[in-house]
Design a protein around this motif. Structure first.
Motif, mmCIF file in Angstrom:
data_model
loop_
_atom_site.group_PDB
_atom_site.id
_atom_site.type_symbol
_atom_site.label_atom_id
_atom_site.label_comp_id
_atom_site.label_asym_id
_atom_site.label_seq_id
_atom_site.Cartn_x
_atom_site.Cartn_y
_atom_site.Cartn_z
ATOM 1 N N GLY A 68 -6.189 2.617 6.700
ATOM 2 C CA GLY A 68 -6.524 3.975 7.117
ATOM 3 C C GLY A 68 -6.797 4.907 5.965
ATOM 4 N N ALA A 69 -7.707 5.851 6.208
ATOM 5 C CA ALA A 69 -8.034 6.923 5.252
ATOM 6 C C ALA A 69 -8.403 6.381 3.878
ATOM 7 N N GLY A 70 -9.257 5.348 3.870
ATOM 8 C CA GLY A 70 -9.761 4.825 2.610
ATOM 9 C C GLY A 70 -8.707 4.261 1.685
ATOM 10 N N GLY A 71 -7.605 3.816 2.242
ATOM 11 C CA GLY A 71 -6.542 3.236 1.437
ATOM 12 C C GLY A 71 -5.453 4.209 1.038
ATOM 13 N N THR A 72 -5.627 5.496 1.356
ATOM 14 C CA THR A 72 -4.663 6.502 0.894
ATOM 15 C C THR A 72 -3.356 6.486 1.691
ATOM 16 N N ILE A 73 -3.390 6.025 2.934
ATOM 17 C CA ILE A 73 -2.152 5.950 3.721
ATOM 18 C C ILE A 73 -1.232 4.876 3.131
ATOM 19 N N GLY A 74 -1.804 3.731 2.826
ATOM 20 C CA GLY A 74 -1.020 2.669 2.209
ATOM 21 C C GLY A 74 -0.520 3.066 0.828
ATOM 22 N N ALA A 75 -1.363 3.747 0.064
ATOM 23 C CA ALA A 75 -0.970 4.192 -1.277
ATOM 24 C C ALA A 75 0.195 5.175 -1.198
ATOM 25 N N ALA A 76 0.129 6.078 -0.225
ATOM 26 C CA ALA A 76 1.206 7.064 -0.062
ATOM 27 C C ALA A 76 2.515 6.371 0.288
ATOM 28 N N ARG A 77 2.453 5.357 1.146
ATOM 29 C CA ARG A 77 3.676 4.640 1.506
ATOM 30 C C ARG A 77 4.253 3.924 0.282
ATOM 31 N N ALA A 78 3.390 3.308 -0.503
ATOM 32 C CA ALA A 78 3.862 2.603 -1.694
ATOM 33 C C ALA A 78 4.478 3.570 -2.694
ATOM 34 N N ALA A 79 3.862 4.747 -2.841
ATOM 35 C CA ALA A 79 4.360 5.742 -3.801
ATOM 36 C C ALA A 79 5.752 6.232 -3.421
ATOM 37 N N LYS A 80 6.028 6.286 -2.123
ATOM 38 C CA LYS A 80 7.319 6.810 -1.645
ATOM 39 C C LYS A 80 8.390 5.732 -1.511
ATOM 40 N N ALA A 81 8.022 4.475 -1.732
ATOM 41 C CA ALA A 81 8.978 3.381 -1.571
ATOM 42 C C ALA A 81 10.052 3.425 -2.660
#
Length: 324
Positions: A68-81
């Protein structure tokens, strides 16, 4: 004396704890976040790495697709892990374009992550539906210029590799085309195979088997050199677009603050995986190859990411393409 000894003692305790943690890491499965749907080219790369790295680390690496959203949803989840080494993140060139494409990001592409290393540079191919009338790139160029409002160009969504390649292509030929965005590479390729759209630019990891099976036409690859698995396919530079070059590099990251000894363990596992004969063969089958060991390092990925952010920001800004 006590005032000066306490901080030093704390440092010794922290180092000791960090070292002990690294010696036992990992004690449970690791999650590798892929910010795209299952079955796409980045997912394919991730699953090959997960199997080989998991064998080296003696723990299973589970791929979690957070699209979703050009990969930014996954990136946000990884950043907050939690930065404990049990969450890692694989992304492609889109990680370097997101800062320019998206007005609001809940993370910083550089500062929110600890880099692990580069993985591979994947060439892209300019492909069309099987019955597209142009026989070669010269005819393709003439056709799209004469029919720019009728020709449809598919991409996998804002910020995707196919979107970026399309922007460069349209800029290079000074012609705007009718673009059709999809929610991922899979649906875009399905419609290309079905003849619902005319052509697209996509990674060899997603197009090689379709090209070799005669299911789609290919007009060129986007790198300086031809792809060994398809030696008869010219580069776009050879075909008539001097200087045209774009490759989809992949990089692996961990959340910021992951202990260095853990990062070192992950770097070691990545480098072993990139030398794995099975991984190398599968990469070759997909039209790519692992990076050299000196590039599979945190330092190399950090420098590459920064350089690509600087490269793409003015291109995206000039195109006026943004997402909220």
């Amino acid at each position: 004396m006590k005032r000066f000894m306490l901080p030093a003692l704390a440092g010794v305790v922290f180092f000791g704890a960090s070292s002990a943690y690294a010696q036992t890491y990992p004690t449970k499965p690791i999650t590798m976040i892929v910010p795209f749907a299952a079955g796409g080219p980045t997912d394919t790369v991730a699953r090959l790495l997960a199997q080989s790295m998991g064998a080296k680390l003696k723990q299973q690496i589970l791929v979690e697709n957070v699209g979703g959203a050009g990969g930014t949803i996954g990136a946000a989840r990884a950043a907050k892990a939690t930065p404990d080494g049990y969450t890692i993140f694989l992304h492609h060139i889109g990680h370097s374009t997101a800062p320019a494409l998206y007005r609001k990001l809940s993370y910083n592409a550089i500062d929110s992550f600890d880099p692990i290393g580069l993985v591979t540079d994947v060439p892209m191919t300019l492909v069309a539906r099987k019955d597209f009338p142009a026989k070669d790139f010269k005819e393709l160029l003439a056709y799209v210029k004469a029919n720019n409002t009728k020709v449809t160009y598919a991409n996998a969504g804002l910020g995707s590799a196919s979107h970026l390649c399309g922007m460069l292509f349209m800029s290079a030929i000074a012609t705007d085309l009718t673009t059709v965005p999809y929610k991922g590479t899979g649906p875009a390729m399905n419609d290309l195979l079905g003849g619902q759209v005319d052509f697209m630019c996509d990674q060899t990891t997603n197009t090689t088997s379709q090209i070799k099976g005669g299911k789609i036409k290919v007009y060129g690859v986007t790198t300086k050199k031809r792809v060994p698995s398809m030696p008869d396919v010219p580069t776009l530079n050879e075909a008539g677009l001097p200087g045209f070059e774009v490759a989809v590099w992949h990089g692996m990251y961990a959340p910021k603050g992951t202990p260095k000894p853990v990062i070192d363990s992950l770097v070691g596992a990545l480098q072993v995986a990139l030398k794995d004969p099975t991984v190398k063969q599968r990469f070759a089958d997909l039209g790519t190859e692992p990076v050299e060991e000196k590039r599979a390092t945190p330092e190399a990925l950090r420098a590459h990411l920064k350089a690509d952010i600087d490269r793409w920001s003015p291109i995206i800004s000039k195109a006026g393409v943004y997402a909220d």
